[in-house]
Design a protein around this motif. Structure first.
Motif, PDB file in Angstrom:
ATOM      1  N   THR A  23      -7.220  -8.445  -3.978  1.00 21.64           N
ATOM      2  CA  THR A  23      -7.985  -7.259  -3.606  1.00 21.64           C
ATOM      3  C   THR A  23      -7.225  -5.999  -4.005  1.00 21.64           C
ATOM      4  O   THR A  23      -6.026  -5.882  -3.738  1.00 21.64           O
ATOM      5  N   GLY A  44      -7.485  -1.658  -3.855  1.00 18.05           N
ATOM      6  CA  GLY A  44      -8.167  -0.583  -3.143  1.00 18.05           C
ATOM      7  C   GLY A  44      -7.641   0.786  -3.540  1.00 18.05           C
ATOM      8  O   GLY A  44      -6.479   0.936  -3.935  1.00 18.05           O
ATOM      9  N   THR A  58     -19.923  -4.068   2.291  1.00 15.24           N
ATOM     10  CA  THR A  58     -19.433  -4.975   1.254  1.00 15.24           C
ATOM     11  C   THR A  58     -20.597  -5.631   0.522  1.00 15.24           C
ATOM     12  O   THR A  58     -21.552  -6.090   1.153  1.00 15.24           O
ATOM     13  N   ASN A  74       0.846  -1.188   0.000  1.00 15.16           N
ATOM     14  CA  ASN A  74       0.000   0.000   0.000  1.00 15.16           C
ATOM     15  C   ASN A  74       0.879   1.234   0.000  1.00 15.16           C
ATOM     16  O   ASN A  74       2.025   1.199   0.465  1.00 15.16           O
ATOM     17  N   GLY A 129     -12.574  -6.950  -4.929  1.00  9.18           N
ATOM     18  CA  GLY A 129     -11.896  -8.222  -4.730  1.00  9.18           C
ATOM     19  C   GLY A 129     -12.398  -9.306  -5.659  1.00  9.18           C
ATOM     20  O   GLY A 129     -13.558  -9.310  -6.076  1.00  9.18           O
ATOM     21  N   SER A 132      -3.873   0.416  -2.533  1.00  6.06           N
ATOM     22  CA  SER A 132      -3.496  -0.833  -1.874  1.00  6.06           C
ATOM     23  C   SER A 132      -3.717  -2.032  -2.787  1.00  6.06           C
ATOM     24  O   SER A 132      -4.550  -1.993  -3.702  1.00  6.06           O
ATOM     25  N   TYR A 133      -2.971  -3.098  -2.512  1.00  9.20           N
ATOM     26  CA  TYR A 133      -3.050  -4.355  -3.280  1.00  9.20           C
ATOM     27  C   TYR A 133      -2.709  -5.507  -2.344  1.00  9.20           C
ATOM     28  O   TYR A 133      -1.795  -5.399  -1.517  1.00  9.20           O
ATOM     29  N   GLN A 162     -11.949   4.433   1.734  1.00 10.26           N
ATOM     30  CA  GLN A 162     -11.337   3.625   0.681  1.00 10.26           C
ATOM     31  C   GLN A 162     -12.354   2.684   0.035  1.00 10.26           C
ATOM     32  O   GLN A 162     -13.173   2.072   0.724  1.00 10.26           O
ATOM     33  N   TYR A 163     -12.298   2.604  -1.302  1.00 14.28           N
ATOM     34  CA  TYR A 163     -13.098   1.659  -2.072  1.00 14.28           C
ATOM     35  C   TYR A 163     -12.233   0.439  -2.366  1.00 14.28           C
ATOM     36  O   TYR A 163     -11.050   0.577  -2.707  1.00 14.28           O
ATOM     37  N   GLN A 164     -12.822  -0.764  -2.261  1.00 11.86           N
ATOM     38  CA  GLN A 164     -12.072  -1.989  -2.503  1.00 11.86           C
ATOM     39  C   GLN A 164     -12.842  -2.933  -3.423  1.00 11.86           C
ATOM     40  O   GLN A 164     -14.067  -3.082  -3.284  1.00 11.86           O
TER      41      GLN A 164
END
Length: 228
Positions: free
Chosen positions: A100, A102, A182, A60, A130, A78-79, A126-128
């Protein structure tokens, strides 16, 4: 009289020291992390060995800019990827893997405490997205694929210390207050002949950690600053 003069001088020195160490507008903030892990075990399974392996990696990055003195706004990326699998039945037939991604924004405010010490509070959203796939066999073979979309809002306070001009060490209180949503869609395939089904689920949570176990939520981090 002498005592008053000494106290006045001490107060003046303290004021000068603390006033000269503000984080100026235009300063760039850089932070982030990278990680990797691998775990493997083996044990007897009938006439063969039951081999299990878990591995994953992630990263991240946080980039911000001081929009005014002691106040930052910026982005978070992020990953993460995990893969857990066994070879007890046949290679690559039993696994659970996910990826995932983000992206989000944050706002951070610093408050000067003492020389080289700051209190800060950060709010981030934060949007994620997956992707998950799972396969295996018990009495029948099954394969499940799922995709998820969600978001989190987190409040994180902490204390930072200026190790040097461009580097600060932080003591963070992670997970003090957070909320998340989610949405998951999945596709399930099983049996012979093949049976396919689709589904979806939604989850929402709000968490506030205010009990004694909050001590376990502390973390240590670093931030690098680039001046104008």
């Amino acid at each position: 009289m002498r005592t008053k003069i000494l106290l006045t001088i001490a107060a003046f020195i303290f004021f000068v020291v603390t006033a000269n160490a503000q984080i100026e507008k235009g300063t760039i903030l850089l932070g982030g992390s990278i990680n990797y892990y691998s775990y493997k075990s083996s044990q007897p399974y009938f006439y063969n060995n039951y081999d299990y392996k878990s591995e994953g990696d992630g990263a991240n990055i946080q980039i911000g800019r001081a929009i005014k003195t002691n106040s930052f706004a910026g982005i978070i990326l992020s990953y993460s990827h995990t893969n857990n699998y066994t070879t007890a039945v046949s290679p690559d037939s039993n696994f659970n893997k996910s990826t995932t991604l983000g992206a989000g924004v944050f706002y951070r405010k610093y408050k000067k405490l003492l020389k080289d010490f700051y209190f800060f509070a950060e709010v981030s959203g934060q949007y994620q997205h997956g992707e998950m796939e799972q396969a295996g066999s018990t009495n029948v073979y099954y394969n499940t694929k799922a995709s998820s979309n969600g978001g989190t809002i987190t409040f994180t306070p902490g204390i930072s210390y200026a190790v040097c001009k461009n580097l600060q060490m932080e003591l963070l209180m992670n997970g003090l207050v957070s909320t998340s949503y989610t949405h998951i869609r999945y596709n399930y395939i099983s049996g012979t002949p093949t049976v396919t089904s689709d589904g979806k689920s939604n989850s929402f949570s709000i968490n506030a950690n205010l009990n004694s176990s909050i001590l376990y939520g502390f973390g240590i981090g670093f931030k690098y600053f680039i001046g104008k």
